[in-house]
Design a protein around this motif. Structure first.
Motif, PDB file in Angstrom:
ATOM      1  N   ALA A 299     -17.980  54.635   0.644  1.00 52.55           N
ATOM      2  CA  ALA A 299     -16.983  53.565   0.694  1.00 52.55           C
ATOM      3  C   ALA A 299     -17.031  52.710  -0.563  1.00 52.55           C
ATOM      4  N   ASN A 300     -18.233  52.419  -1.045  1.00 55.26           N
ATOM      5  CA  ASN A 300     -18.360  51.632  -2.277  1.00 55.26           C
ATOM      6  C   ASN A 300     -17.736  52.364  -3.459  1.00 55.26           C
ATOM      7  N   ALA A 301     -18.032  53.651  -3.565  1.00 55.72           N
ATOM      8  CA  ALA A 301     -17.488  54.423  -4.683  1.00 55.72           C
ATOM      9  C   ALA A 301     -15.962  54.480  -4.612  1.00 55.72           C
ATOM     10  N   ALA A 302     -15.420  54.540  -3.398  1.00 57.52           N
ATOM     11  CA  ALA A 302     -13.965  54.594  -3.243  1.00 57.52           C
ATOM     12  C   ALA A 302     -13.295  53.332  -3.785  1.00 57.52           C
ATOM     13  N   ALA A 303     -14.053  52.242  -3.855  1.00 50.58           N
ATOM     14  CA  ALA A 303     -13.508  51.008  -4.428  1.00 50.58           C
ATOM     15  C   ALA A 303     -13.172  51.182  -5.904  1.00 50.58           C
ATOM     16  N   GLY A 304     -13.753  52.192  -6.534  1.00 49.57           N
ATOM     17  CA  GLY A 304     -13.436  52.476  -7.924  1.00 49.57           C
ATOM     18  C   GLY A 304     -12.079  53.127  -8.118  1.00 49.57           C
ATOM     19  N   LEU A 305     -11.401  53.445  -7.017  1.00 47.50           N
ATOM     20  CA  LEU A 305     -10.079  54.061  -7.082  1.00 47.50           C
ATOM     21  C   LEU A 305      -8.971  53.098  -6.667  1.00 47.50           C
ATOM     22  N   VAL A 306      -9.335  51.861  -6.358  1.00 43.78           N
ATOM     23  CA  VAL A 306      -8.355  50.882  -5.880  1.00 43.78           C
ATOM     24  C   VAL A 306      -7.373  50.528  -7.000  1.00 43.78           C
ATOM     25  N   ASP A 307      -6.096  50.504  -6.653  1.00 46.52           N
ATOM     26  CA  ASP A 307      -5.070  50.127  -7.628  1.00 46.52           C
ATOM     27  C   ASP A 307      -5.259  48.672  -8.065  1.00 46.52           C
ATOM     28  N   ALA A 308      -4.570  48.303  -9.135  1.00 45.20           N
ATOM     29  CA  ALA A 308      -4.671  46.941  -9.652  1.00 45.20           C
ATOM     30  C   ALA A 308      -4.364  45.932  -8.547  1.00 45.20           C
ATOM     31  N   LEU A 309      -5.264  44.992  -8.365  1.00 43.43           N
ATOM     32  CA  LEU A 309      -5.110  44.002  -7.306  1.00 43.43           C
ATOM     33  C   LEU A 309      -3.972  43.043  -7.659  1.00 43.43           C
ATOM     34  N   PRO A 310      -3.190  42.617  -6.660  1.00 42.01           N
ATOM     35  CA  PRO A 310      -2.044  41.753  -6.951  1.00 42.01           C
ATOM     36  C   PRO A 310      -2.466  40.358  -7.396  1.00 42.01           C
ATOM     37  N   ALA A 311      -1.604  39.736  -8.172  1.00 41.14           N
ATOM     38  CA  ALA A 311      -1.897  38.396  -8.690  1.00 41.14           C
ATOM     39  C   ALA A 311      -2.119  37.401  -7.565  1.00 41.14           C
ATOM     40  N   SER A 312      -1.412  37.580  -6.453  1.00 40.95           N
ATOM     41  CA  SER A 312      -1.581  36.647  -5.333  1.00 40.95           C
ATOM     42  C   SER A 312      -2.995  36.695  -4.789  1.00 40.95           C
ATOM     43  N   PHE A 313      -3.587  37.884  -4.767  1.00 40.38           N
ATOM     44  CA  PHE A 313      -4.966  38.019  -4.294  1.00 40.38           C
ATOM     45  C   PHE A 313      -5.929  37.393  -5.297  1.00 40.38           C
ATOM     46  N   LEU A 314      -5.726  37.681  -6.575  1.00 37.95           N
ATOM     47  CA  LEU A 314      -6.598  37.116  -7.604  1.00 37.95           C
ATOM     48  C   LEU A 314      -6.547  35.592  -7.575  1.00 37.95           C
ATOM     49  N   ASP A 315      -5.348  35.044  -7.411  1.00 37.73           N
ATOM     50  CA  ASP A 315      -5.211  33.589  -7.331  1.00 37.73           C
ATOM     51  C   ASP A 315      -5.921  33.050  -6.090  1.00 37.73           C
ATOM     52  N   GLY A 316      -5.830  33.802  -4.996  1.00 37.63           N
ATOM     53  CA  GLY A 316      -6.478  33.373  -3.765  1.00 37.63           C
ATOM     54  C   GLY A 316      -7.991  33.356  -3.866  1.00 37.63           C
ATOM     55  N   VAL A 317      -8.552  34.338  -4.570  1.00 38.63           N
ATOM     56  CA  VAL A 317     -10.004  34.367  -4.782  1.00 38.63           C
ATOM     57  C   VAL A 317     -10.439  33.144  -5.579  1.00 38.63           C
ATOM     58  N   ARG A 318      -9.717  32.833  -6.633  1.00 42.40           N
ATOM     59  CA  ARG A 318     -10.051  31.673  -7.452  1.00 42.40           C
ATOM     60  C   ARG A 318      -9.958  30.377  -6.644  1.00 42.40           C
ATOM     61  N   GLU A 319      -8.925  30.250  -5.831  1.00 41.57           N
ATOM     62  CA  GLU A 319      -8.765  29.041  -5.013  1.00 41.57           C
ATOM     63  C   GLU A 319      -9.888  28.913  -4.003  1.00 41.57           C
ATOM     64  N   LEU A 320     -10.259  30.026  -3.373  1.00 41.78           N
ATOM     65  CA  LEU A 320     -11.352  30.003  -2.399  1.00 41.78           C
ATOM     66  C   LEU A 320     -12.661  29.592  -3.070  1.00 41.78           C
ATOM     67  N   TYR A 321     -12.928  30.165  -4.238  1.00 41.31           N
ATOM     68  CA  TYR A 321     -14.149  29.806  -4.968  1.00 41.31           C
ATOM     69  C   TYR A 321     -14.161  28.321  -5.307  1.00 41.31           C
ATOM     70  N   ASP A 322     -13.065  27.850  -5.856  1.00 43.15           N
ATOM     71  CA  ASP A 322     -13.015  26.443  -6.275  1.00 43.15           C
ATOM     72  C   ASP A 322     -13.204  25.503  -5.080  1.00 43.15           C
ATOM     73  N   ARG A 323     -12.652  25.867  -3.955  1.00 43.99           N
ATOM     74  CA  ARG A 323     -12.658  24.969  -2.795  1.00 43.99           C
ATOM     75  C   ARG A 323     -13.970  25.033  -2.012  1.00 43.99           C
ATOM     76  N   ARG A 324     -14.566  26.237  -1.886  1.00 42.15           N
ATOM     77  CA  ARG A 324     -15.703  26.387  -0.980  1.00 42.15           C
ATOM     78  C   ARG A 324     -17.039  26.617  -1.668  1.00 42.15           C
ATOM     79  N   ILE A 325     -17.019  27.191  -2.871  1.00 42.42           N
ATOM     80  CA  ILE A 325     -18.255  27.714  -3.460  1.00 42.42           C
ATOM     81  C   ILE A 325     -18.676  26.998  -4.733  1.00 42.42           C
ATOM     82  N   ARG A 326     -17.740  26.659  -5.580  1.00 36.31           N
ATOM     83  CA  ARG A 326     -18.027  26.177  -6.931  1.00 36.31           C
ATOM     84  C   ARG A 326     -19.096  25.085  -6.950  1.00 36.31           C
ATOM     85  N   GLU A 327     -18.978  24.105  -6.092  1.00 34.34           N
ATOM     86  CA  GLU A 327     -19.898  22.965  -6.118  1.00 34.34           C
ATOM     87  C   GLU A 327     -21.346  23.391  -5.929  1.00 34.34           C
ATOM     88  N   GLN A 328     -21.567  24.452  -5.128  1.00 31.27           N
ATOM     89  CA  GLN A 328     -22.930  24.896  -4.840  1.00 31.27           C
ATOM     90  C   GLN A 328     -23.562  25.681  -5.982  1.00 31.27           C
TER      91      GLN A 328
END
Length: 333
Positions: A299-328
């Protein structure tokens, strides 16, 4: 079957799969994994297209290197690249990182791996003084000249250490924690490495499993699993366990990450999305998730075949990090 993308691993000049395999789990600190199961994980990874394997001399006190070495011998013509690490067999002070010890450690690793020349050796999260010392690189250069190692890199804890190492003219690679809960390397480290021609090996891609979305507040781990005994950083840098995020926060944030994957319409698991997010970052050479069984490896290796992730997902990851994780974590590493 589609072939996983390959990239040049910095100054090694070697082409490696964008998803490799980290073999800490096959040696120690993640609960018991039998030698038979460890070998099966290696074979499943190879079958799925993995060509880069990362180990260390302290994983199971050499057990991981030995299993990898046997596997390598059985696939001698496969073109695999094996990286190991050295330095954690001694007290973590600058005086441990001297030529006599380097030679002793590397002789042992070469025996374990069954090779004359190690493809890539990495200093294993040494003290900052070692990374900053010219003498360190003088010795490593001699070892390359002698054919003991083909190339060298540094595994680091902090972005500052990474930037110091990248400035060295013969450094091949930097290994660093990079995942959706540890994004600081994106700011300076990855651009600096790319500009210098230094490879980036991304470790702890799932934040010790958190980003799989499979844990809750009641999940327990074995007593000999670092996710039990190193939550306070008493055994080694706490950033290696759950990426330094406190467990409760990590579980909640991981649930949000899983929801983000679903809401983005991605036909992959949260773990695969987390791995794909890493290797799709500009400047990353390979990402090295570990696996305890063949299903995880495939399953991990199959992640190497994933198509380009959409900008909405990338933006969501950044927002989640900034809101929940960054301070720690952002200011610590």
């Amino acid at each position: 079957m589609a072939r996983m993308e390959h990239r040049t691993l910095g100054r090694t000049g070697r082409e490696v799969s964008v998803v490799g395999l980290g073999t800490w789990q096959l040696g120690a600190d993640w609960g018991e994994v039998s030698e038979t199961d460890a070998r099966a994980v290696l074979e499943a990874s190879a079958e799925a297209g993995v060509t880069f394997y990362d180990t260390a001399d302290v994983y199971g006190d050499g057990r991981s290197e030995q299993v990898v070495g046997q596997f390598l011998a059985d696939h001698a013509d496969a073109g695999f690249t094996v990286a190991t690490k050295m330095g954690r067999r001694a007290e973590q002070v600058p005086s441990s990182y001297v030529e006599a010890h380097f030679r002793e450690w590397l002789d042992r690793s070469r025996r374990n791996l069954g090779v004359d020349t190690i493809d890539l050796v990495q200093l294993h999260c040494p003290p900052s003084e070692v990374i900053e010392d010219d003498a360190t690189y003088d010795v490593l250069d001699r070892l390359v000249d002698e054919g003991v190692i083909a190339a060298y890199g540094v595994s680091v804890e902090t972005c500052a250490q990474a930037l110091s190492a990248i400035a060295r003219p013969h450094l091949a690679s930097v290994q660093i924690i990079l995942n959706a809960f540890r994004t600081k390397p994106l700011d300076e480290v990855l651009p600096a490495a790319a500009a210098a021609g230094v490879g980036i090996i991304a470790r702890v891609p799932l934040a010790s499993g958190l980003l799989s979305g499979k844990y809750d507040l009641d999940t327990t781990f074995a007593a000999d699993d670092h996710r039990t005994y190193n939550r306070d950083g008493s055994a080694f840098d706490v950033g290696e366990t759950f990426s330094g995020v406190d467990y409760a926060t990590g579980v909640e944030a991981a649930q949000e990450f899983s929801a983000l994957v679903a809401d983005s319409g991605l036909d992959v698991t949260p773990a695969q999305a987390a791995i794909a997010w890493i290797w799709q970052q500009p400047g990353v050479s390979t990402v090295i998730p570990g696996a305890r069984n063949t299903d995880q490896a495939a399953a991990n290796a199959a992640a190497g075949l994933v198509d380009a992730l959409p900008a909405s997902f990338l933006d969501g990851v950044r927002e989640l990090y900034d809101r929940r994780i960054r301070e720690q974590v952002h200011g610590r590493w």
